[in-house]
Scaffold this motif. Structure first.
Motif, mmCIF file in Angstrom:
data_model
loop_
_atom_site.group_PDB
_atom_site.id
_atom_site.type_symbol
_atom_site.label_atom_id
_atom_site.label_comp_id
_atom_site.label_asym_id
_atom_site.label_seq_id
_atom_site.Cartn_x
_atom_site.Cartn_y
_atom_site.Cartn_z
ATOM 1 N N ARG A 196 -10.909 -13.603 10.991
ATOM 2 C CA ARG A 196 -9.602 -13.735 11.002
ATOM 3 C C ARG A 196 -8.854 -14.491 10.092
ATOM 4 O O ARG A 196 -7.708 -14.409 9.152
ATOM 5 N N GLU A 197 -9.721 -15.663 9.799
ATOM 6 C CA GLU A 197 -9.265 -16.650 8.896
ATOM 7 C C GLU A 197 -9.409 -16.146 7.364
ATOM 8 O O GLU A 197 -8.359 -16.347 6.578
ATOM 9 N N PHE A 198 -10.438 -15.307 7.083
ATOM 10 C CA PHE A 198 -10.424 -14.795 5.707
ATOM 11 C C PHE A 198 -9.190 -13.726 5.451
ATOM 12 O O PHE A 198 -8.652 -13.557 4.363
ATOM 13 N N GLU A 199 -9.022 -12.890 6.528
ATOM 14 C CA GLU A 199 -7.729 -11.963 6.271
ATOM 15 C C GLU A 199 -6.498 -12.807 6.074
ATOM 16 O O GLU A 199 -5.547 -12.196 5.375
ATOM 17 N N GLU A 200 -6.215 -13.719 6.743
ATOM 18 C CA GLU A 200 -4.899 -14.790 6.540
ATOM 19 C C GLU A 200 -4.831 -15.173 5.339
ATOM 20 O O GLU A 200 -4.113 -15.498 4.571
ATOM 21 N N HIS A 201 -6.138 -15.609 4.708
ATOM 22 C CA HIS A 201 -6.225 -16.221 3.408
ATOM 23 C C HIS A 201 -6.162 -15.245 2.314
ATOM 24 O O HIS A 201 -5.024 -15.426 1.577
ATOM 25 N N ILE A 202 -6.259 -14.172 2.588
ATOM 26 C CA ILE A 202 -5.986 -12.786 1.635
ATOM 27 C C ILE A 202 -4.513 -12.535 1.843
ATOM 28 O O ILE A 202 -3.747 -12.257 0.683
ATOM 29 N N ALA A 203 -3.664 -12.496 2.902
ATOM 30 C CA ALA A 203 -2.540 -12.487 3.029
ATOM 31 C C ALA A 203 -1.645 -13.635 2.401
ATOM 32 O O ALA A 203 -0.624 -13.301 1.840
ATOM 33 N N THR A 204 -2.358 -14.649 2.282
ATOM 34 C CA THR A 204 -1.540 -15.993 1.639
ATOM 35 C C THR A 204 -1.548 -15.634 0.073
ATOM 36 O O THR A 204 -0.509 -15.851 -0.433
ATOM 37 N N ARG A 208 1.555 -15.192 -2.288
ATOM 38 C CA ARG A 208 1.814 -16.071 -3.437
ATOM 39 C C ARG A 208 1.909 -14.984 -4.638
ATOM 40 O O ARG A 208 2.871 -15.633 -5.416
ATOM 41 N N ASP A 209 1.605 -13.953 -4.852
ATOM 42 C CA ASP A 209 1.631 -13.022 -5.873
ATOM 43 C C ASP A 209 2.920 -12.120 -5.819
ATOM 44 O O ASP A 209 2.914 -11.092 -6.520
ATOM 45 N N GLY A 210 3.928 -12.480 -4.873
ATOM 46 C CA GLY A 210 5.225 -11.964 -4.890
ATOM 47 C C GLY A 210 5.152 -10.586 -3.851
ATOM 48 O O GLY A 210 6.338 -9.790 -3.791
ATOM 49 N N CYS A 211 4.220 -10.335 -2.948
ATOM 50 C CA CYS A 211 4.265 -9.424 -2.043
ATOM 51 C C CYS A 211 5.332 -9.737 -0.915
ATOM 52 O O CYS A 211 5.023 -10.679 -0.740
ATOM 53 N N THR A 212 5.684 -8.858 -0.228
ATOM 54 C CA THR A 212 6.839 -8.768 0.805
ATOM 55 C C THR A 212 6.055 -8.162 2.091
ATOM 56 O O THR A 212 5.423 -7.087 1.898
ATOM 57 N N ALA A 229 1.313 -4.523 3.093
ATOM 58 C CA ALA A 229 2.290 -5.133 2.440
ATOM 59 C C ALA A 229 2.963 -3.975 1.329
ATOM 60 O O ALA A 229 2.846 -2.928 1.439
ATOM 61 N N LEU A 230 4.261 -4.698 0.796
ATOM 62 C CA LEU A 230 4.794 -4.165 -0.172
ATOM 63 C C LEU A 230 4.450 -5.075 -1.505
ATOM 64 O O LEU A 230 4.698 -6.158 -1.248
ATOM 65 N N THR A 231 4.218 -4.093 -2.653
ATOM 66 C CA THR A 231 4.000 -5.204 -3.677
ATOM 67 C C THR A 231 5.400 -5.710 -4.110
ATOM 68 O O THR A 231 6.281 -5.258 -4.040
ATOM 69 N N ALA A 232 5.435 -6.436 -5.402
ATOM 70 C CA ALA A 232 6.522 -6.980 -5.946
ATOM 71 C C ALA A 232 7.581 -5.815 -6.218
ATOM 72 O O ALA A 232 8.948 -6.188 -6.319
ATOM 73 N N HIS A 233 6.976 -4.960 -6.669
ATOM 74 C CA HIS A 233 7.845 -3.570 -7.039
ATOM 75 C C HIS A 233 7.878 -2.704 -6.121
ATOM 76 O O HIS A 233 8.482 -1.536 -6.315
ATOM 77 N N GLY A 234 7.730 -2.769 -4.663
ATOM 78 C CA GLY A 234 8.083 -2.036 -3.719
ATOM 79 C C GLY A 234 7.174 -0.878 -3.292
ATOM 80 O O GLY A 234 7.379 -0.232 -2.198
ATOM 81 N N ARG A 235 5.825 -0.979 -3.957
ATOM 82 C CA ARG A 235 4.678 -0.124 -3.713
ATOM 83 C C ARG A 235 4.067 -0.424 -2.267
ATOM 84 O O ARG A 235 3.878 -1.385 -2.019
ATOM 85 N N ARG A 236 3.538 0.705 -1.631
ATOM 86 C CA ARG A 236 3.077 0.476 -0.219
ATOM 87 C C ARG A 236 1.645 -0.065 -0.718
ATOM 88 O O ARG A 236 0.697 0.611 -1.444
ATOM 89 N N ALA A 307 -5.569 -16.833 -10.835
ATOM 90 C CA ALA A 307 -5.565 -15.575 -11.519
ATOM 91 C C ALA A 307 -4.847 -14.620 -10.698
ATOM 92 O O ALA A 307 -5.011 -14.464 -9.562
ATOM 93 N N ALA A 308 -4.078 -13.789 -11.562
ATOM 94 C CA ALA A 308 -3.238 -12.510 -10.666
ATOM 95 C C ALA A 308 -4.085 -11.494 -10.812
ATOM 96 O O ALA A 308 -4.803 -11.189 -11.740
ATOM 97 N N LEU A 309 -4.073 -10.602 -9.687
ATOM 98 C CA LEU A 309 -4.753 -9.188 -9.704
ATOM 99 C C LEU A 309 -3.846 -8.336 -10.660
ATOM 100 O O LEU A 309 -2.643 -8.150 -10.496
ATOM 101 N N ALA A 310 -4.300 -7.645 -11.622
ATOM 102 C CA ALA A 310 -3.708 -6.640 -12.648
ATOM 103 C C ALA A 310 -2.832 -5.540 -11.850
ATOM 104 O O ALA A 310 -1.679 -5.366 -12.078
ATOM 105 N N VAL A 311 -3.639 -5.013 -10.791
ATOM 106 C CA VAL A 311 -2.791 -4.043 -10.119
ATOM 107 C C VAL A 311 -1.571 -4.408 -9.267
ATOM 108 O O VAL A 311 -0.487 -3.639 -8.830
ATOM 109 N N LEU A 312 -1.484 -5.914 -9.167
ATOM 110 C CA LEU A 312 -0.283 -6.496 -8.325
ATOM 111 C C LEU A 312 0.792 -6.805 -9.340
ATOM 112 O O LEU A 312 2.082 -7.245 -8.849
ATOM 113 N N GLU A 313 0.680 -6.754 -10.717
ATOM 114 C CA GLU A 313 1.471 -7.339 -11.541
ATOM 115 C C GLU A 313 2.626 -6.146 -11.775
ATOM 116 O O GLU A 313 2.236 -4.909 -11.683
#
Length: 313
Positions: A196-204, A208-212, A229-236, A307-313
């Motif tokens: 559970r803590e690991f999942e919360e870490h990934i959610a954080t 941080r990288d703009g997901c909503t 989640a939704l990416t910063a550009h609104g993708r599922r 570092a940012a994940l390319a797929v989230l940019e």
């Protein structure tokens, strides 16, 4: 401070004879917790160094004097039955044990890692180099019969000290900054998390990288998806989190199962399979063919370090 039998009896509200009988029945246990009986030269030295500082009414038995340390007095409280004070002491000890086991410990991580290293070195030097080894030296000088055994024990302690220093230096090198390790201790922290803590870490990291709309699903009814989640550009976006041992690997069947959950059940546009371990070659091939982003241990470390994940940019 050490107290006498009469003082122990007065504290617990029982007779001195009751304490003496308790001592006779549990002598070995009480001795192991600090009770001692002075006789002969030891008693004479105690009288000279301690009793002479007190008024003449201080108890000075002729042949022996039993003394109880604080730990021994607490031990008496565990053994006495007919004493209200002893019952209160037992309740206090149980309460303290419960608090120590259930309350969170305030143990902040020192910000200055260099000073922490210095303190570790100082503790190793003090405990072994300045305490244990000198103790052996003194024993060797005054012992004839067991001198050989003491010398061997001293050599063993010195070897332990050497190996501790080597181990500490190795840890320092492993956790130090390197080109392939952007932030010391990142993976060690994640390896210490539960699922559970690991999942919360990934959610954080996602936030941080703009997901909503980041939601940690978890539980047995997550249908193969731990985070949505939704990416910063609104993708599922869907995420599967696996906190596995570093020596294991994510296999192709696990990837195939995730592909079905991500693409069919959730109709995702971005899918991350995040793991604290590597992926097999077959699993990586499936991820590439199906558009899954495999976040292996090395990539996860870089992502966690900033570092940012390319797929989230």
């Amino acid at each position: 401070m050490h107290v006498t039998t009469a003082m122990v009896a007065a504290y617990f509200g029982v007779t001195a004879e009751a304490i003496r009988q308790l001592k006779a029945r549990h002598h070995e246990e009480l001795s192991g917790n600090g009770m001692l009986t002075l006789q002969g030269p030891d008693l004479a030295e105690f009288k000279r160094d301690v009793l002479s500082r007190y008024p003449g009414t201080y108890p000075q038995p002729r042949s022996s004097l039993t003394l109880y340390s604080r730990r021994a007095v607490l031990n008496v409280a565990m053994l006495l039955r007919d004493s209200e004070v002893a019952r209160q002491v037992r309740t206090y000890l149980l309460d303290m044990e419960y608090r120590a086991r259930t309350q969170a410990v305030d143990n902040p991580v020192p910000s200055d890692s260099g000073s922490l290293d210095d303190r570790i070195d100082q503790r190793i030097t003090h405990i072994l180099g300045k305490t244990v080894v000198p103790m052996f030296n003194a024993l060797i000088e005054t012992s004839g019969e067991h001198q050989r055994e003491l010398i061997a024990l001293r050599a063993g302690v010195q070897q332990v000290e050497k190996r501790l220093r080597q181990h500490h230096a190795r840890l320092h090198r492993l956790e130090g900054p390197r080109e392939d390790r952007p932030l010391a201790g990142v993976m060690a922290c994640m390896d210490a998390m539960n699922g559970r803590e690991f999942e919360e870490h990934i959610a954080t990291l996602l936030r941080r990288d703009g997901c909503t709309n980041v939601i940690v699903q978890g539980g047995g009814r997550d249908r193969g998806i731990d985070i949505t989640a939704l990416t910063a550009h609104g993708r599922r976006l869907v995420v599967q989190c696996k906190r596995f041992a570093p020596h294991t690997s994510i296999t192709s069947p696990e990837l195939q199962k995730f592909v079905g959950a991500a693409k069919v059940l959730h109709d995702s546009e971005v899918a991350l399979f995040v793991a604290t371990c590597p992926f097999t070659r077959d699993a990586l091939n499936i991820a590439a063919e199906t558009g899954i982003t495999a976040v292996h241990r090395g990539l996860l470390e870089e992502w966690s370090a900033g570092a940012a994940l390319a797929v989230l940019e």
